[in-house]
Motif scaffolding. Structure first.
Motif, PDB file in Angstrom:
ATOM      1  N   ILE A  17       0.344  -1.351  -0.192  1.00 47.30           N
ATOM      2  CA  ILE A  17      -0.199  -0.220  -0.360  1.00 47.30           C
ATOM      3  C   ILE A  17       0.869   0.837   0.362  1.00 47.30           C
ATOM      4  CG2 ILE A  17      -1.372   0.883   1.267  1.00 47.30           C
ATOM      5  CD1 ILE A  17      -2.964  -1.065   2.346  1.00 47.30           C
ATOM      6  N   HIS A  18       1.870   1.312   0.358  1.00 47.94           N
ATOM      7  CA  HIS A  18       2.175   2.518   1.437  1.00 47.94           C
ATOM      8  C   HIS A  18       3.798   2.521   0.111  1.00 47.94           C
ATOM      9  CE1 HIS A  18      -0.129   3.726   3.862  1.00 47.94           C
ATOM     10  NE2 HIS A  18      -0.358   2.540   4.676  1.00 47.94           N
ATOM     11  N   GLU A  19       4.584   1.503  -0.432  1.00 41.00           N
ATOM     12  CA  GLU A  19       5.708   1.598  -0.450  1.00 41.00           C
ATOM     13  C   GLU A  19       6.406   1.080  -1.693  1.00 41.00           C
ATOM     14  OE1 GLU A  19       8.761  -0.827   1.772  1.00 41.00           O
ATOM     15  OE2 GLU A  19       7.306  -0.243   4.181  1.00 41.00           O
ATOM     16  N   THR A  20       5.411   0.703  -2.512  1.00 42.76           N
ATOM     17  CA  THR A  20       5.361   0.154  -3.761  1.00 42.76           C
ATOM     18  C   THR A  20       4.365   0.036  -5.008  1.00 42.76           C
ATOM     19  OG1 THR A  20       4.423  -2.112  -3.351  1.00 42.76           O
ATOM     20  CG2 THR A  20       6.852  -1.420  -3.153  1.00 42.76           C
ATOM     21  N   VAL A  21       4.189   0.131  -6.024  1.00 42.42           N
ATOM     22  CA  VAL A  21       3.441  -0.041  -6.377  1.00 42.42           C
ATOM     23  C   VAL A  21       3.304  -1.010  -7.651  1.00 42.42           C
ATOM     24  CG1 VAL A  21       2.859   2.528  -7.131  1.00 42.42           C
ATOM     25  CG2 VAL A  21       4.452   1.495  -8.358  1.00 42.42           C
ATOM     26  N   GLY A  22       2.494  -1.971  -8.624  1.00 46.06           N
ATOM     27  CA  GLY A  22       2.342  -2.815  -9.151  1.00 46.06           C
ATOM     28  C   GLY A  22       1.099  -3.930  -8.970  1.00 46.06           C
ATOM     29  N   SER A  23       1.797  -5.073  -9.842  1.00 47.60           N
ATOM     30  CA  SER A  23       0.413  -5.777 -10.261  1.00 47.60           C
ATOM     31  C   SER A  23       0.134  -6.966  -8.670  1.00 47.60           C
ATOM     32  CB  SER A  23       0.957  -6.735 -10.916  1.00 47.60           C
ATOM     33  OG  SER A  23       1.601  -7.659 -10.900  1.00 47.60           O
ATOM     34  N   VAL A  24      -0.819  -6.618  -8.270  1.00 44.15           N
ATOM     35  CA  VAL A  24      -1.839  -7.355  -7.221  1.00 44.15           C
ATOM     36  C   VAL A  24      -3.315  -6.889  -7.430  1.00 44.15           C
ATOM     37  CG1 VAL A  24      -1.622  -5.509  -5.026  1.00 44.15           C
ATOM     38  CG2 VAL A  24      -1.565  -7.400  -4.604  1.00 44.15           C
ATOM     39  N   ASP A  25      -3.839  -8.176  -7.133  1.00 49.26           N
ATOM     40  CA  ASP A  25      -5.649  -8.665  -7.548  1.00 49.26           C
ATOM     41  C   ASP A  25      -5.772  -8.919  -6.009  1.00 49.26           C
ATOM     42  OD1 ASP A  25      -8.061  -9.069  -7.892  1.00 49.26           O
ATOM     43  OD2 ASP A  25      -7.640  -9.965  -9.391  1.00 49.26           O
ATOM     44  N   TRP A  26      -5.705  -8.393  -5.584  1.00 48.74           N
ATOM     45  CA  TRP A  26      -6.490  -8.773  -3.487  1.00 48.74           C
ATOM     46  C   TRP A  26      -7.591  -9.334  -3.880  1.00 48.74           C
ATOM     47  CZ3 TRP A  26      -3.319  -7.844   0.103  1.00 48.74           C
ATOM     48  CH2 TRP A  26      -2.514  -7.078   0.206  1.00 48.74           C
ATOM     49  N   ASP A  27      -8.400  -9.357  -4.736  1.00 47.19           N
ATOM     50  CA  ASP A  27      -9.702 -10.462  -5.000  1.00 47.19           C
ATOM     51  C   ASP A  27     -10.100 -11.372  -6.291  1.00 47.19           C
ATOM     52  OD1 ASP A  27     -10.857  -8.502  -3.398  1.00 47.19           O
ATOM     53  OD2 ASP A  27     -11.710  -6.775  -4.941  1.00 47.19           O
ATOM     54  N   SER A  28      -9.040 -11.925  -6.863  1.00 45.75           N
ATOM     55  CA  SER A  28      -8.764 -12.272  -7.620  1.00 45.75           C
ATOM     56  C   SER A  28      -9.047 -14.117  -6.889  1.00 45.75           C
ATOM     57  CB  SER A  28      -7.184 -12.759  -7.934  1.00 45.75           C
ATOM     58  OG  SER A  28      -7.488 -14.142  -9.165  1.00 45.75           O
ATOM     59  N   PRO A  29      -9.413 -15.039  -7.384  1.00 45.58           N
ATOM     60  CA  PRO A  29      -9.977 -16.352  -6.255  1.00 45.58           C
ATOM     61  C   PRO A  29      -8.730 -17.375  -6.500  1.00 45.58           C
ATOM     62  CG  PRO A  29     -11.486 -16.306  -8.242  1.00 45.58           C
ATOM     63  CD  PRO A  29     -10.813 -14.812  -8.371  1.00 45.58           C
ATOM     64  N   GLU A  30      -7.833 -16.733  -7.804  1.00 45.63           N
ATOM     65  CA  GLU A  30      -6.641 -18.037  -8.531  1.00 45.63           C
ATOM     66  C   GLU A  30      -5.093 -16.638  -8.418  1.00 45.63           C
ATOM     67  OE1 GLU A  30      -7.580 -18.672 -12.203  1.00 45.63           O
ATOM     68  OE2 GLU A  30      -9.096 -20.656 -11.471  1.00 45.63           O
ATOM     69  N   GLY A  31      -4.100 -18.272  -8.176  1.00 48.65           N
ATOM     70  CA  GLY A  31      -3.311 -17.168  -7.586  1.00 48.65           C
ATOM     71  C   GLY A  31      -3.160 -16.309  -8.802  1.00 48.65           C
ATOM     72  N   VAL A  32      -1.967 -15.006  -8.925  1.00 45.16           N
ATOM     73  CA  VAL A  32      -1.755 -13.981 -10.148  1.00 45.16           C
ATOM     74  C   VAL A  32      -0.532 -13.856  -9.594  1.00 45.16           C
ATOM     75  CG1 VAL A  32      -3.730 -13.636 -10.826  1.00 45.16           C
ATOM     76  CG2 VAL A  32      -2.393 -12.402  -9.255  1.00 45.16           C
ATOM     77  N   ASP A  33       0.502 -13.745 -10.724  1.00 48.42           N
ATOM     78  CA  ASP A  33       1.832 -12.883 -11.010  1.00 48.42           C
ATOM     79  C   ASP A  33       1.620 -11.772 -10.630  1.00 48.42           C
ATOM     80  OD1 ASP A  33       2.655 -15.299 -12.112  1.00 48.42           O
ATOM     81  OD2 ASP A  33       3.730 -14.738 -13.620  1.00 48.42           O
ATOM     82  N   GLU A  34       2.696 -11.419  -9.304  1.00 49.06           N
ATOM     83  CA  GLU A  34       2.552 -10.058  -9.067  1.00 49.06           C
ATOM     84  C   GLU A  34       4.116  -9.516  -8.180  1.00 49.06           C
ATOM     85  OE1 GLU A  34       2.195  -8.072  -4.420  1.00 49.06           O
ATOM     86  OE2 GLU A  34       1.773 -10.414  -4.447  1.00 49.06           O
ATOM     87  N   PHE A  35       4.088  -8.081  -9.866  1.00 53.34           N
ATOM     88  CA  PHE A  35       5.397  -7.177  -9.781  1.00 53.34           C
ATOM     89  C   PHE A  35       4.923  -6.688  -9.377  1.00 53.34           C
ATOM     90  CE2 PHE A  35       5.171 -10.638 -13.262  1.00 53.34           C
ATOM     91  CZ  PHE A  35       6.708 -10.439 -13.977  1.00 53.34           C
ATOM     92  N   ARG A  36       6.156  -6.013  -7.641  1.00 48.89           N
ATOM     93  CA  ARG A  36       6.239  -4.802  -6.595  1.00 48.89           C
ATOM     94  C   ARG A  36       7.420  -3.936  -7.485  1.00 48.89           C
ATOM     95  NH1 ARG A  36       1.474  -4.354  -6.375  1.00 48.89           N
ATOM     96  NH2 ARG A  36       2.040  -2.657  -4.628  1.00 48.89           N
ATOM     97  N   PHE A  37       7.244  -1.980  -8.224  1.00 50.26           N
ATOM     98  CA  PHE A  37       8.213  -1.722  -7.460  1.00 50.26           C
ATOM     99  C   PHE A  37       8.458  -0.389  -6.862  1.00 50.26           C
ATOM    100  CE2 PHE A  37       6.413  -3.580 -11.795  1.00 50.26           C
ATOM    101  CZ  PHE A  37       7.860  -4.240 -12.314  1.00 50.26           C
ATOM    102  N   ASP A  38       9.221  -0.486  -6.362  1.00 54.75           N
ATOM    103  CA  ASP A  38       9.383   0.211  -5.320  1.00 54.75           C
ATOM    104  C   ASP A  38       9.073   2.034  -5.719  1.00 54.75           C
ATOM    105  OD1 ASP A  38      11.489   3.282  -4.364  1.00 54.75           O
ATOM    106  OD2 ASP A  38      11.577   1.475  -3.072  1.00 54.75           O
ATOM    107  N   ARG A  39       8.647   2.688  -5.359  1.00 52.20           N
ATOM    108  CA  ARG A  39       7.491   3.824  -5.267  1.00 52.20           C
ATOM    109  C   ARG A  39       8.573   5.235  -5.510  1.00 52.20           C
ATOM    110  NH1 ARG A  39       2.186   4.814  -4.059  1.00 52.20           N
ATOM    111  NH2 ARG A  39       0.813   3.559  -3.703  1.00 52.20           N
ATOM    112  N   ALA A  40       9.463   5.708  -5.332  1.00 54.10           N
ATOM    113  CA  ALA A  40      10.760   6.128  -5.872  1.00 54.10           C
ATOM    114  C   ALA A  40      11.396   6.421  -6.617  1.00 54.10           C
ATOM    115  CB  ALA A  40      11.356   6.246  -3.739  1.00 54.10           C
ATOM    116  N   THR A  41      12.414   4.509  -6.320  1.00 56.77           N
ATOM    117  CA  THR A  41      13.281   4.482  -7.915  1.00 56.77           C
ATOM    118  C   THR A  41      12.413   4.127  -9.049  1.00 56.77           C
ATOM    119  OG1 THR A  41      13.113   2.365  -6.939  1.00 56.77           O
ATOM    120  CG2 THR A  41      14.650   3.809  -5.748  1.00 56.77           C
ATOM    121  N   GLY A  42      10.586   3.035  -8.955  1.00 60.73           N
ATOM    122  CA  GLY A  42      10.055   2.709 -10.261  1.00 60.73           C
ATOM    123  C   GLY A  42      10.953   0.633 -10.345  1.00 60.73           C
TER     124      GLY A  42
END
Length: 223
Positions: A17-42
């Motif tokens: 929520i606070h440190e990164t942006v990226g691909s996350v789906d809290w509501d997905s009934p199945e596992g999904v790939d997640e990529f998290r990027f640092d908010r400051a550096t990208g």
């Protein structure tokens, strides 16, 4: 398969929520790939990748990635978005040395291939600049012991071959026999378990895989 900082549930929520942006789906009934990027550096700071349950039908397509140029590197998110979706791999191919996972759809024969090693042993696969899948070196060494801590045991080639056979068995179309409760599939599992001598080699990883196989047998044939 996760690569990045280890954290508990509260730390992960703050991280997302606070440190990164990226691909996350809290509501997905199945596992999904997640990529998290640092908010400051990208820069890419954590990945969580789903392992599909289907074998890649084109052996040459999978093994062709072994000859692709490899370079260490990272990804940078150029245009941050609140949420985005990354299509996960649809099929896998395993050897005793690599686990190769590919997204659906054929690669163009003339595509320029590149492997980017974003973490030790973890490569993202790109064809003409587009993400095609990922590859993990020495998957046997990544087995998580029951302690939950990374194993410090040296490479175990015997276990690597058992893991290769286990990954091939536990994938469709072979996995249909497990769904149907076929006795032959149980025998195959028992034969794999019998090949694992927990008193030798990487004992902690051997025990973990042996326990995993035993759990499958108990869940599908003894309950």
């Amino acid at each position: 398969m996760d690569a990045g900082p280890r954290m508990d549930a509260a730390e992960y929520e703050r991280y997302v929520i606070h440190e990164t942006v990226g691909s996350v789906d809290w509501d997905s009934p199945e596992g999904v790939d997640e990529f998290r990027f640092d908010r400051a550096t990208g820069l890419l700071s954590r990945v969580s990748l789903r392992i599909p349950e289907y074998l890649e039908e084109d052996r040459d397509r999978a093994l062709g990635w072994l000859s692709a140029d490899s370079t260490p590197g990272n990804l940078r998110l150029i245009e941050p978005k609140a949420d985005f979706h990354v299509e996960p791999a649809g099929a896998r191919w395993s050897t005793d040395r690599e686990l190769i996972l590919l997204r659906d759809g054929p690669d163009a024969p003339t595509a320029e291939r590149l492997r980017v090693q974003v973490a030790p042993g973890l490569h993202l696969l790109f064809a003409d600049g587009l993400l095609t899948g990922w590859m993990l070196d020495a998957p046997e060494s990544r087995i998580s012991p029951s302690s939950g801590q990374p194993s410090s045991s040296p490479p175990d080639p015997v276990l690597a071959r058992v893991l290769e056979d286990y990954l091939r068995l536990m994938a469709f179309p072979a996995l249909d026999d497990l769904m149907d409760g076929e006795p032959g599939f149980r025998r195959s599992l028992e034969e794999l378990a019998a090949r694992i001598d927990v008193g030798g080699g990487a004992a902690d990883r051997r025990s973990a895989l042996r326990d995993c196989i035993d759990d499958v047998i108990k869940e599908w044939y003894e309950e």
